[in-house]
Structures are given as C-alpha cells and as structure tokens.
Design an enzyme around this catalytic site. Structure first.
Site, PDB file in Angstrom:
ATOM      1  N   GLN A   1      40.494  34.498 -51.997  1.00 49.85           N
ATOM      2  CA  GLN A   1      39.464  33.716 -51.243  1.00 49.85           C
ATOM      3  C   GLN A   1      38.239  33.144 -51.535  1.00 49.85           C
ATOM      4  O   GLN A   1      37.880  32.101 -51.355  1.00 49.85           O
ATOM      5  CB  GLN A   1      39.456  34.257 -49.955  1.00 49.85           C
ATOM      6  CG  GLN A   1      38.803  33.363 -48.619  1.00 49.85           C
ATOM      7  CD  GLN A   1      38.626  34.339 -47.203  1.00 49.85           C
ATOM      8  OE1 GLN A   1      38.824  35.617 -47.377  1.00 49.85           O
ATOM      9  NE2 GLN A   1      38.094  33.638 -46.486  1.00 49.85           N
TER      10      GLN A   1
ATOM     11  N   ASP B   1      36.579  49.471 -52.104  1.00 53.95           N
ATOM     12  CA  ASP B   1      37.623  49.931 -52.021  1.00 53.95           C
ATOM     13  C   ASP B   1      38.680  48.716 -52.602  1.00 53.95           C
ATOM     14  O   ASP B   1      38.428  47.403 -52.535  1.00 53.95           O
ATOM     15  CB  ASP B   1      38.315  49.758 -50.473  1.00 53.95           C
ATOM     16  CG  ASP B   1      39.516  50.088 -50.268  1.00 53.95           C
ATOM     17  OD1 ASP B   1      40.102  51.389 -50.571  1.00 53.95           O
ATOM     18  OD2 ASP B   1      40.299  49.240 -49.619  1.00 53.95           O
TER      19      ASP B   1
ATOM     20  N   TYR C   1      46.290  44.141 -54.224  1.00 53.06           N
ATOM     21  CA  TYR C   1      45.457  42.891 -53.812  1.00 53.06           C
ATOM     22  C   TYR C   1      45.356  41.897 -54.849  1.00 53.06           C
ATOM     23  O   TYR C   1      45.027  42.019 -56.066  1.00 53.06           O
ATOM     24  CB  TYR C   1      44.063  43.556 -53.478  1.00 53.06           C
ATOM     25  CG  TYR C   1      43.854  44.425 -52.282  1.00 53.06           C
ATOM     26  CD1 TYR C   1      44.806  44.550 -51.357  1.00 53.06           C
ATOM     27  CD2 TYR C   1      42.698  45.101 -52.054  1.00 53.06           C
ATOM     28  CE1 TYR C   1      44.703  45.316 -50.336  1.00 53.06           C
ATOM     29  CE2 TYR C   1      42.466  45.943 -51.196  1.00 53.06           C
ATOM     30  CZ  TYR C   1      43.467  46.128 -50.112  1.00 53.06           C
ATOM     31  OH  TYR C   1      43.496  47.138 -49.255  1.00 53.06           O
TER      32      TYR C   1
ATOM     33  N   SER D   1      47.358  56.158 -46.895  1.00 52.06           N
ATOM     34  CA  SER D   1      47.153  55.046 -45.898  1.00 52.06           C
ATOM     35  C   SER D   1      48.165  54.552 -44.945  1.00 52.06           C
ATOM     36  O   SER D   1      49.435  54.511 -45.484  1.00 52.06           O
ATOM     37  CB  SER D   1      46.631  53.924 -46.885  1.00 52.06           C
ATOM     38  OG  SER D   1      46.253  52.722 -45.927  1.00 52.06           O
TER      39      SER D   1
ATOM     40  N   TRP E   1      39.939  50.632 -42.036  1.00 50.07           N
ATOM     41  CA  TRP E   1      40.108  49.295 -42.261  1.00 50.07           C
ATOM     42  C   TRP E   1      40.276  48.299 -41.201  1.00 50.07           C
ATOM     43  O   TRP E   1      40.376  48.719 -40.212  1.00 50.07           O
ATOM     44  CB  TRP E   1      41.220  49.141 -43.437  1.00 50.07           C
ATOM     45  CG  TRP E   1      42.613  49.326 -43.118  1.00 50.07           C
ATOM     46  CD1 TRP E   1      43.269  50.571 -43.046  1.00 50.07           C
ATOM     47  CD2 TRP E   1      43.483  48.349 -42.350  1.00 50.07           C
ATOM     48  NE1 TRP E   1      44.661  50.409 -42.556  1.00 50.07           N
ATOM     49  CE2 TRP E   1      44.749  49.209 -42.099  1.00 50.07           C
ATOM     50  CE3 TRP E   1      43.509  47.111 -41.615  1.00 50.07           C
ATOM     51  CZ2 TRP E   1      46.038  48.663 -41.611  1.00 50.07           C
ATOM     52  CZ3 TRP E   1      44.703  46.585 -41.418  1.00 50.07           C
ATOM     53  CH2 TRP E   1      45.913  47.260 -41.073  1.00 50.07           C
TER      54      TRP E   1
ATOM     55  N   GLY F   1      35.048  44.045 -44.827  1.00 49.91           N
ATOM     56  CA  GLY F   1      35.332  43.056 -45.525  1.00 49.91           C
ATOM     57  C   GLY F   1      34.424  41.966 -45.393  1.00 49.91           C
ATOM     58  O   GLY F   1      33.740  41.778 -44.364  1.00 49.91           O
TER      59      GLY F   1
ATOM     60  N   GLN G   1      27.488  37.609 -44.358  1.00 49.25           N
ATOM     61  CA  GLN G   1      28.021  38.355 -43.536  1.00 49.25           C
ATOM     62  C   GLN G   1      27.857  39.924 -43.637  1.00 49.25           C
ATOM     63  O   GLN G   1      27.733  40.664 -42.573  1.00 49.25           O
ATOM     64  CB  GLN G   1      29.626  38.162 -43.442  1.00 49.25           C
ATOM     65  CG  GLN G   1      29.957  36.790 -43.218  1.00 49.25           C
ATOM     66  CD  GLN G   1      31.488  36.322 -43.432  1.00 49.25           C
ATOM     67  OE1 GLN G   1      32.142  37.182 -44.311  1.00 49.25           O
ATOM     68  NE2 GLN G   1      32.079  35.396 -42.982  1.00 49.25           N
TER      69      GLN G   1
ATOM     70  N   GLU H   1      24.321  40.738 -42.264  1.00 51.45           N
ATOM     71  CA  GLU H   1      24.616  40.802 -41.108  1.00 51.45           C
ATOM     72  C   GLU H   1      25.127  42.216 -40.294  1.00 51.45           C
ATOM     73  O   GLU H   1      24.449  42.949 -39.596  1.00 51.45           O
ATOM     74  CB  GLU H   1      25.161  39.841 -40.296  1.00 51.45           C
ATOM     75  CG  GLU H   1      25.866  39.898 -38.994  1.00 51.45           C
ATOM     76  CD  GLU H   1      25.067  39.579 -37.693  1.00 51.45           C
ATOM     77  OE1 GLU H   1      23.908  39.146 -37.986  1.00 51.45           O
ATOM     78  OE2 GLU H   1      25.320  40.081 -36.716  1.00 51.45           O
ATOM     79  N   ASN H   2      26.253  42.510 -41.104  1.00 51.06           N
ATOM     80  CA  ASN H   2      27.144  43.787 -40.605  1.00 51.06           C
ATOM     81  C   ASN H   2      26.208  45.347 -41.198  1.00 51.06           C
ATOM     82  O   ASN H   2      26.423  46.190 -40.156  1.00 51.06           O
ATOM     83  CB  ASN H   2      28.308  43.878 -41.106  1.00 51.06           C
ATOM     84  CG  ASN H   2      29.093  42.698 -40.894  1.00 51.06           C
ATOM     85  OD1 ASN H   2      28.790  41.736 -39.918  1.00 51.06           O
ATOM     86  ND2 ASN H   2      30.349  42.200 -41.600  1.00 51.06           N
TER      87      ASN H   2
HETATM   88  P1  NDP Z   1      37.220  43.189 -41.019  1.00 47.23           P
HETATM   89  O1  NDP Z   1      38.174  43.487 -40.047  1.00 47.23           O
HETATM   90  O2  NDP Z   1      36.028  43.574 -41.056  1.00 47.23           O
HETATM   91  O3  NDP Z   1      37.486  41.569 -41.655  1.00 47.23           O
HETATM   92  C1  NDP Z   1      36.659  41.032 -42.463  1.00 47.23           C
HETATM   93  C2  NDP Z   1      36.420  39.363 -42.503  1.00 47.23           C
HETATM   94  O4  NDP Z   1      35.940  39.270 -41.139  1.00 47.23           O
HETATM   95  C3  NDP Z   1      35.804  38.588 -43.422  1.00 47.23           C
HETATM   96  O5  NDP Z   1      36.494  38.945 -44.611  1.00 47.23           O
HETATM   97  C4  NDP Z   1      35.005  37.665 -42.670  1.00 47.23           C
HETATM   98  O6  NDP Z   1      36.289  36.763 -42.810  1.00 47.23           O
HETATM   99  C5  NDP Z   1      34.887  38.030 -41.380  1.00 47.23           C
HETATM  100  N1  NDP Z   1      33.935  38.549 -41.167  1.00 47.23           N
HETATM  101  C6  NDP Z   1      33.142  39.865 -41.258  1.00 47.23           C
HETATM  102  N2  NDP Z   1      31.896  40.012 -41.073  1.00 47.23           N
HETATM  103  C7  NDP Z   1      31.651  38.589 -40.149  1.00 47.23           C
HETATM  104  C8  NDP Z   1      30.322  38.168 -39.771  1.00 47.23           C
HETATM  105  N3  NDP Z   1      29.294  38.883 -39.731  1.00 47.23           N
HETATM  106  N4  NDP Z   1      30.485  37.152 -39.241  1.00 47.23           N
HETATM  107  C9  NDP Z   1      31.747  36.253 -39.353  1.00 47.23           C
HETATM  108  N5  NDP Z   1      32.781  36.703 -39.777  1.00 47.23           N
HETATM  109  C10 NDP Z   1      32.821  37.999 -40.360  1.00 47.23           C
HETATM  110  O7  NDP Z   1      37.889  44.014 -42.381  1.00 47.23           O
HETATM  111  P2  NDP Z   1      39.158  43.741 -43.485  1.00 47.23           P
HETATM  112  O8  NDP Z   1      40.272  43.464 -42.683  1.00 47.23           O
HETATM  113  O9  NDP Z   1      38.546  42.960 -44.531  1.00 47.23           O
HETATM  114  O10 NDP Z   1      39.380  44.998 -44.014  1.00 47.23           O
HETATM  115  C11 NDP Z   1      38.334  45.841 -44.850  1.00 47.23           C
HETATM  116  C12 NDP Z   1      38.714  46.199 -45.966  1.00 47.23           C
HETATM  117  O11 NDP Z   1      39.737  47.449 -45.659  1.00 47.23           O
HETATM  118  C13 NDP Z   1      39.689  45.618 -46.971  1.00 47.23           C
HETATM  119  O12 NDP Z   1      38.793  44.703 -47.642  1.00 47.23           O
HETATM  120  C14 NDP Z   1      40.467  46.499 -47.711  1.00 47.23           C
HETATM  121  O13 NDP Z   1      39.741  47.191 -48.515  1.00 47.23           O
HETATM  122  C15 NDP Z   1      40.723  47.542 -46.652  1.00 47.23           C
HETATM  123  N6  NDP Z   1      42.047  47.482 -45.975  1.00 47.23           N
HETATM  124  C16 NDP Z   1      43.001  48.501 -46.236  1.00 47.23           C
HETATM  125  C17 NDP Z   1      44.295  48.127 -45.533  1.00 47.23           C
HETATM  126  C18 NDP Z   1      45.000  49.214 -45.882  1.00 47.23           C
HETATM  127  O14 NDP Z   1      46.422  49.077 -45.668  1.00 47.23           O
HETATM  128  N7  NDP Z   1      44.808  50.262 -46.269  1.00 47.23           N
HETATM  129  C19 NDP Z   1      44.769  46.971 -44.837  1.00 47.23           C
HETATM  130  C20 NDP Z   1      43.787  45.901 -44.781  1.00 47.23           C
HETATM  131  C21 NDP Z   1      42.321  46.170 -45.213  1.00 47.23           C
HETATM  132  P3  NDP Z   1      36.076  35.165 -43.045  1.00 47.23           P
HETATM  133  O15 NDP Z   1      36.610  34.904 -44.514  1.00 47.23           O
HETATM  134  O16 NDP Z   1      36.953  34.527 -42.253  1.00 47.23           O
HETATM  135  O17 NDP Z   1      34.779  34.713 -42.787  1.00 47.23           O
END
Ligand code: NDP
Length: 333
Positions: free
Chosen positions: A33, A55, A60, A160, A215, A296, A302, A305-306
């Site tokens: 992305q 992570d 990925y 996981s 996650w 993420g 972002q 902010e987080n």
């Molecule tokens: P989130 O649920 O936090 O989603 C992250 C996404 O939300 C960002 O990429 C962004 O997307 C949006 N976002 C985050 N903060 C903000 C904000 N302040 N304002 C607006 N939009 C925001 O987490 P992920 O789903 O990314 O999961 C986190 C991590 O967990 C992954 O990167 C991975 O390492 C792990 N993971 C592990 C899995 C497993 O099976 N073990 C499965 C999934 C994730 P946008 O690009 O749309 O702005």
C-alpha cells in the site's frame, strides 16, 4: 513527537521478554500500500516513540514486506538489542507448493531461513505459527521450533489464531518432551471481536502463562470512524487486493449496528476530550492479558495520533467502561 518516556513495556506472558504496549505491524502496508520511503518514515516514527516490536510474516506482500523492513532496519543502525522483530510461518511467501506452506518441519525451518535473509537479521525474536496446520502433528512443529531456538535462530515461538485447545496441546506436548514451549499467541482483538481473548484463552493466562500480541485493534480502521460516510479513496478498503475485506464488511449482517455503535463510541471519546481511535486502542490496552497492541498505519500522522491512546487508559474508569461495554458487547464476536 512522543518521547520513549511515555511508552510502557509489558512482559510477554510469564516470559522475561518485555514488549512495548503499542507495537507496529507491516500487513497490507509494507511492499504494497505504501512506498518504501513512507515505510521507513513509519518505522522510524514508531521506534522514536519507544515501540520496540515490529511484526511481520512470510506472507505479507509475498515476502516483500520483510524485505522492505529488513532494508530499513539495516539502514537505521539501531542496536539489535533495542528492538524485536517477528516473522510468521504457514501461508508461504512467493510460492505455495506442497512443502512451501504449512507447519511441517521442512517448511518451518526453510521459512525461518528465508525470513532471516529477507529481514537481514541473525535471529527472529518471535516466530509465530500463523495458523494451525491440521496436516502436521504438533510434536513435529514444536520440535522444529525448539531446534530453531537451540540453534539461536529464534528466541521465542508462538501461535496465531490457534484455538485454546490447540495451544493447550502445544503446552502439554512441550512439557512432555521437554521442548521450549510457545509463549505468545497473536489473536484478533478489538471492540467488535473479543470472545476468544476474553473467554476462550482465559484458562491459559495464569499457567503456564500465555502472552498476547493482538492484531487489528481498530478493526482495519473501522473503529476510527473513517468509513462512516463511505470508503475513502486512499484507505485500506480501497487498496487493490483487499476487495475480500471490503466484501466481508459489506456482507456482515451486523454492519449497520456497528456503524451506529461507532457514532456512540465517538461521542464518548469527545466527552473525554479524545478521539475515537485513541479510545478504541486504550480499551485494548486496558486488558491486562494483552502484552502488546499491534498498530497498523499507512501514514505517520496516524501512528502519532494512535500513540496518544497510552494517555487515555486511565480515563477509562469503571463507569466509562460500563458505557463502552453496553454499546459494543452485544454486537461483538
Ligand atoms: P488496525 O485495525 O489498527 O488497522 C490499521 C489501519 O487502520 C491502518 O493501516 C489505517 O488504514 C487505519 N488507521 C489506523 N490508525 C488510524 C487513524 N488514527 N486514523 C485513520 N485511520 C487509521 O490494524 P491492522 O489490521 O493493520 O493490524 C495491525 C497488525 O497486526 C498488522 O500490521 C499485522 O502486523 C498484524 N496482523 C496479524 C494478523 C494475524 O493473522 N496474525 C492478521 C492481521 C494483522 P488506511 O490505510 O485505510 O488509512
């Protein structure tokens, strides 16, 4: 910019390993992305805020997320003892032949070697079995993990999205065979998805002591409110290859109720003088069984902010928690 003073560190279960309460993951973003300079900015923003865990997984961007992260880590000059990096094995990287996926001894060991090369590190701090593999006996996987640990290629192993029964079986097998046991599970955990972490794993936290790195704490961004008025063009749900996620949400029968809940949660956040993403992340941090909440983010803003979620945890008084529960629990998995 937040100083590392505001970051908190938690033990991973009953192991001695300390992980930052907020960590950062590469899924969807690195090698896909966002471009590599943005990825570098994101990783540096996280590290500068005291994040010590990055992570990743073989799958990925088919291995490219690890290559991008490895190049940044190498370039950074960060001392190796100041960060943890993970990989996960199961789904495969570039290819998906019979021995290029799963948890056989062959794939667990070859995938580890490949991840070490891509990440340009000598060892993985955490190595997860990304899903359970019904085709491989647990003894085989556990012994492969144990061997990697004794060879110094992996420091700790985990699972996981394994069921509590599967994790328990891994614990028992390792105890019986005197093998290094898994210390951590990586499950989904957020206001809309919580039963596994809160109920199913409950017996595993005390003994032998399971840690969790959770996650999708913002449910892929849903819990920021960004999808309230449709799908923004630069968002994850509009990223090529993520159509399945968009369809899954669109077909979720509780979606309208979730959207209504998001507005009510946003109202609580503004009463507390904070934002919805901070509130939703602070809610995850509030759970003492969560070792780390993996963020993420596709933009450094972002992340900044987080990180503010750390300051909101104390505002989640029993009364506020009760209100949040009343809104979210009835529609959560
Ligand atoms: P989130 O649920 O936090 O989603 C992250 C996404 O939300 C960002 O990429 C962004 O997307 C949006 N976002 C985050 N903060 C903000 C904000 N302040 N304002 C607006 N939009 C925001 O987490 P992920 O789903 O990314 O999961 C986190 C991590 O967990 C992954 O990167 C991975 O390492 C792990 N993971 C592990 C899995 C497993 O099976 N073990 C499965 C999934 C994730 P946008 O690009 O749309 O702005």
């Amino acid at each position: 910019m937040f100083s590392s003073m505001s970051m908190q560190y938690r033990r991973v279960g009953t192991s001695g390993l300390k992980v930052s309460a907020l960590s950062y993951g590469a899924w969807v973003t690195f090698g896909k992305q966002v471009g590599d300079p943005v990825a570098a900015k994101l990783l540096h923003t996280a590290y500068d805020a005291g994040v010590n865990f990055f992570d990743n997984a073989e799958t990925y961007a088919d291995g490219q997320a690890e290559r991008v992260m490895g190049a940044i880590l190498k370039e950074s000059g960060w001392p190796r003892d100041t960060f943890l990096v993970s990989s996960k094995v199961f789904f495969g990287a570039e290819r998906d032949g019979p021995n290029q996926v799963g948890l056989s001894r062959k794939h667990v060991i070859e995938a580890c070697h490949a991840a070490l090369q891509r990440l340009q590190v000598e060892y993985l701090d955490l190595y997860y079995c990304h899903r359970p593999d019904p085709d491989t006996p647990i003894e085989e996987t556990a012994r492969a993990m144990h061997d990697l640990i004794t060879q110094g290629k992996v420091l700790y192993w985990g699972t996981s999205e394994w069921s509590a029964a599967e994790i328990k079986q891994a614990f028992e097998t390792c105890a019986k065979l005197n093998l290094h046991r898994p210390v951590v599970e990586q499950p989904q955990y957020n206001l809309f998805h919580r039963t596994r972490v809160e109920k199913e794993y409950a017996p595993l936290y005390a003994a032998p002591g399971l840690g969790t790195t959770v996650w999708s704490p913002l449910a892929s961004g849903l819990l920021t409110g960004k999808y309230n008025d449709g799908v923004p063009s630069t968002s994850r749900l509009n990223t090529p290859g993520m159509e399945w996620l968009r369809d899954r949400l669109a077909n979720d029968p509780t979606y309208p109720r979730k959207m209504a809940a998001i507005k009510q949660l946003a109202a609580i956040a503004s009463e507390l003088g904070t934002s919805l993403p901070r509130l939703a992340l602070a809610w995850c941090l509030k759970n003492p069984h969560v070792s780390s909440v993996i963020l993420g983010a596709s933009k450094p803003e972002q992340l900044k902010e987080n990180f503010g979620a750390l300051e909101v945890v104390d505002q989640l008084t029993p009364d506020v928690m009760k209100r949040i529960e009343a809104i979210s629990k009835p529609i959560a998995d």
